[in-house]
Design a protein around this motif. Structure first.
Motif, PDB file in Angstrom:
ATOM      1  N   GLY A   7      35.024  30.372  13.824  1.00 54.92           N
ATOM      2  CA  GLY A   7      34.067  30.733  14.854  1.00 54.92           C
ATOM      3  C   GLY A   7      34.533  30.242  16.204  1.00 54.92           C
ATOM      4  N   MET A   8      34.489  31.125  17.198  1.00 56.74           N
ATOM      5  CA  MET A   8      34.874  30.747  18.550  1.00 56.74           C
ATOM      6  C   MET A   8      34.100  31.571  19.569  1.00 56.74           C
ATOM      7  SD  MET A   8      38.957  29.997  18.554  1.00 56.74           S
ATOM      8  CE  MET A   8      38.835  28.970  20.020  1.00 56.74           C
ATOM      9  N   ASN A   9      34.007  31.026  20.766  1.00 57.56           N
ATOM     10  CA  ASN A   9      33.465  31.775  21.893  1.00 57.56           C
ATOM     11  C   ASN A   9      34.464  32.857  22.282  1.00 57.56           C
ATOM     12  OD1 ASN A   9      31.036  30.209  22.475  1.00 57.56           O
ATOM     13  ND2 ASN A   9      32.453  28.570  22.985  1.00 57.56           N
ATOM     14  N   GLN A  10      33.938  34.030  22.624  1.00 49.64           N
ATOM     15  CA  GLN A  10      34.811  35.162  22.944  1.00 49.64           C
ATOM     16  C   GLN A  10      34.223  35.964  24.096  1.00 49.64           C
ATOM     17  OE1 GLN A  10      36.204  37.810  19.687  1.00 49.64           O
ATOM     18  NE2 GLN A  10      35.283  39.415  20.901  1.00 49.64           N
ATOM     19  N   SER A  11      35.113  36.489  24.929  1.00 50.77           N
ATOM     20  CA  SER A  11      34.689  37.395  26.000  1.00 50.77           C
ATOM     21  C   SER A  11      34.430  38.787  25.417  1.00 50.77           C
ATOM     22  CB  SER A  11      35.777  37.478  27.076  1.00 50.77           C
ATOM     23  OG  SER A  11      36.942  38.078  26.550  1.00 50.77           O
ATOM     24  N   GLY A  41      33.652  19.542   7.600  1.00 45.77           N
ATOM     25  CA  GLY A  41      34.892  19.159   8.268  1.00 45.77           C
ATOM     26  C   GLY A  41      35.427  20.301   9.099  1.00 45.77           C
ATOM     27  N   SER A  42      36.573  20.053   9.710  1.00 43.27           N
ATOM     28  CA  SER A  42      37.219  21.052  10.562  1.00 43.27           C
ATOM     29  C   SER A  42      38.716  21.065  10.319  1.00 43.27           C
ATOM     30  CB  SER A  42      36.980  20.740  12.044  1.00 43.27           C
ATOM     31  OG  SER A  42      35.624  20.853  12.363  1.00 43.27           O
ATOM     32  N   ILE A  43      39.291  22.272  10.364  1.00 42.63           N
ATOM     33  CA  ILE A  43      40.742  22.444  10.292  1.00 42.63           C
ATOM     34  C   ILE A  43      41.173  22.958  11.654  1.00 42.63           C
ATOM     35  CG2 ILE A  43      42.672  23.593   9.145  1.00 42.63           C
ATOM     36  CD1 ILE A  43      40.748  24.121   6.777  1.00 42.63           C
ATOM     37  N   TYR A  44      42.115  22.249  12.252  1.00 44.50           N
ATOM     38  CA  TYR A  44      42.560  22.582  13.599  1.00 44.50           C
ATOM     39  C   TYR A  44      44.034  22.924  13.630  1.00 44.50           C
ATOM     40  CZ  TYR A  44      38.278  20.471  15.376  1.00 44.50           C
ATOM     41  OH  TYR A  44      36.963  20.185  15.640  1.00 44.50           O
ATOM     42  N   GLY A 118      40.981  27.678  16.266  1.00 48.54           N
ATOM     43  CA  GLY A 118      42.231  28.119  16.860  1.00 48.54           C
ATOM     44  C   GLY A 118      42.628  29.485  16.351  1.00 48.54           C
ATOM     45  N   PRO A 119      42.836  30.442  17.258  1.00 47.87           N
ATOM     46  CA  PRO A 119      43.143  31.808  16.828  1.00 47.87           C
ATOM     47  C   PRO A 119      44.484  31.943  16.113  1.00 47.87           C
ATOM     48  CG  PRO A 119      43.223  31.632  19.225  1.00 47.87           C
ATOM     49  CD  PRO A 119      42.695  30.334  18.712  1.00 47.87           C
ATOM     50  N   HIS A 145      42.491  38.604  30.087  1.00 48.03           N
ATOM     51  CA  HIS A 145      43.668  37.834  29.653  1.00 48.03           C
ATOM     52  C   HIS A 145      43.208  36.674  28.772  1.00 48.03           C
ATOM     53  CE1 HIS A 145      42.619  34.419  32.199  1.00 48.03           C
ATOM     54  NE2 HIS A 145      42.240  35.337  33.093  1.00 48.03           N
ATOM     55  N   GLY A 146      44.164  36.003  28.175  1.00 44.56           N
ATOM     56  CA  GLY A 146      43.873  34.851  27.320  1.00 44.56           C
ATOM     57  C   GLY A 146      44.391  35.092  25.922  1.00 44.56           C
ATOM     58  N   ASN A 147      44.016  34.223  25.034  1.00 44.26           N
ATOM     59  CA  ASN A 147      44.378  34.391  23.628  1.00 44.26           C
ATOM     60  C   ASN A 147      43.344  35.273  22.960  1.00 44.26           C
ATOM     61  OD1 ASN A 147      46.592  32.631  23.718  1.00 44.26           O
ATOM     62  ND2 ASN A 147      45.258  30.860  23.475  1.00 44.26           N
ATOM     63  N   PRO A 148      43.780  36.281  22.203  1.00 45.60           N
ATOM     64  CA  PRO A 148      42.803  37.114  21.507  1.00 45.60           C
ATOM     65  C   PRO A 148      42.169  36.361  20.337  1.00 45.60           C
ATOM     66  CG  PRO A 148      45.021  37.804  20.962  1.00 45.60           C
ATOM     67  CD  PRO A 148      45.151  36.734  21.999  1.00 45.60           C
ATOM     68  N   TYR A 149      40.925  36.671  20.039  1.00 45.10           N
ATOM     69  CA  TYR A 149      40.231  36.088  18.892  1.00 45.10           C
ATOM     70  C   TYR A 149      41.033  36.356  17.622  1.00 45.10           C
ATOM     71  CZ  TYR A 149      36.463  35.109  15.547  1.00 45.10           C
ATOM     72  OH  TYR A 149      35.713  34.606  14.513  1.00 45.10           O
ATOM     73  N   PHE A 150      41.457  37.584  17.445  1.00 40.47           N
ATOM     74  CA  PHE A 150      42.305  37.932  16.303  1.00 40.47           C
ATOM     75  C   PHE A 150      43.750  37.913  16.774  1.00 40.47           C
ATOM     76  CE2 PHE A 150      38.270  39.750  14.907  1.00 40.47           C
ATOM     77  CZ  PHE A 150      38.192  39.182  13.633  1.00 40.47           C
ATOM     78  N   ALA A 151      44.398  36.761  16.597  1.00 39.74           N
ATOM     79  CA  ALA A 151      45.771  36.578  17.061  1.00 39.74           C
ATOM     80  C   ALA A 151      46.781  37.165  16.085  1.00 39.74           C
ATOM     81  CB  ALA A 151      46.063  35.090  17.274  1.00 39.74           C
TER      82      ALA A 151
END
Length: 177
Positions: A7-11, A41-44, A118-119, A145-151
């Motif tokens: 889950g991440m914030n996305q434009s 927990g979290s995986i980064y 992290g995408p 611009h930026g990193n796409p959600y689906f990298a």
């Protein structure tokens, strides 16, 4: 068995640039605090983990919500996937070696939701078929611009729920189809 949730914030145009997106509203920040308190927990990936290390140190300018998020974040176990880091901070474990076997073992030995952050990492885990749920926090902003959600791969998805959080954010929850 644990469930992996990316889950991440996305434009609106599909980017997850945390520096360009507006900061969370008080309502959205409270939502993220509650999420962090209940996660197993979290995986980064390395980049996101290095950003999140901000929460390891107390800051005098924090509002009560910042302290609450920091407490929840510090409490949960973290796994950091990196080929370059040699060590990680408190309550964190470095994941080296075979990503698929390490994450499958983690899923098998834990219960509850484990956040994937992290995408790039999410793209690798998507390719391995290990992400169980995708949560897109859609903000009414176009970045261009930026990193796409689906990298990486763009999996076929099925919409499970959608809900509004605060004034402007819509959370879309998908599972692999």
């Amino acid at each position: 068995m644990a469930k992996l949730v990316f889950g991440m914030n996305q434009s609106l145009d599909g980017y997850v640039d945390h520096m360009a997106l507006p900061g969370p509203s008080p309502t959205l920040f409270r939502h993220f605090i509650e999420e962090a308190e209940r996660q197993a927990g979290s995986i980064y990936g390395r980049k996101i983990y290095e950003l999140m290390r901000y929460w390891d140190d107390d800051h005098t300018d924090w509002e009560p919500e910042g302290a609450a998020f920091a407490a929840a974040w510090r409490k949960q176990p973290k796994w950091v996937v990196s080929r370059t880091l040699k060590e990680v901070g408190p309550n964190a474990t470095l994941v080296a070696g075979n990503l698929e076997s390490a994450i499958r073992a983690l899923k098998a030995e834990r219960d509850g939701e484990i956040e994937v952050a992290g995408p790039d990492l999410a793209g690798s885990l998507t390719e391995l078929g290990l992400i169980d749920e995708y949560r897109i926090y859609l903000h009414p902003v176009v970045l261009g611009h930026g990193n796409p959600y689906f990298a990486g791969p763009r999996p076929p998805l099925r919409l499970m729920t959608h809900d509004r959080i605060g004034e402007d954010v819509i959370r879309l929850t998908y599972v692999p189809a």
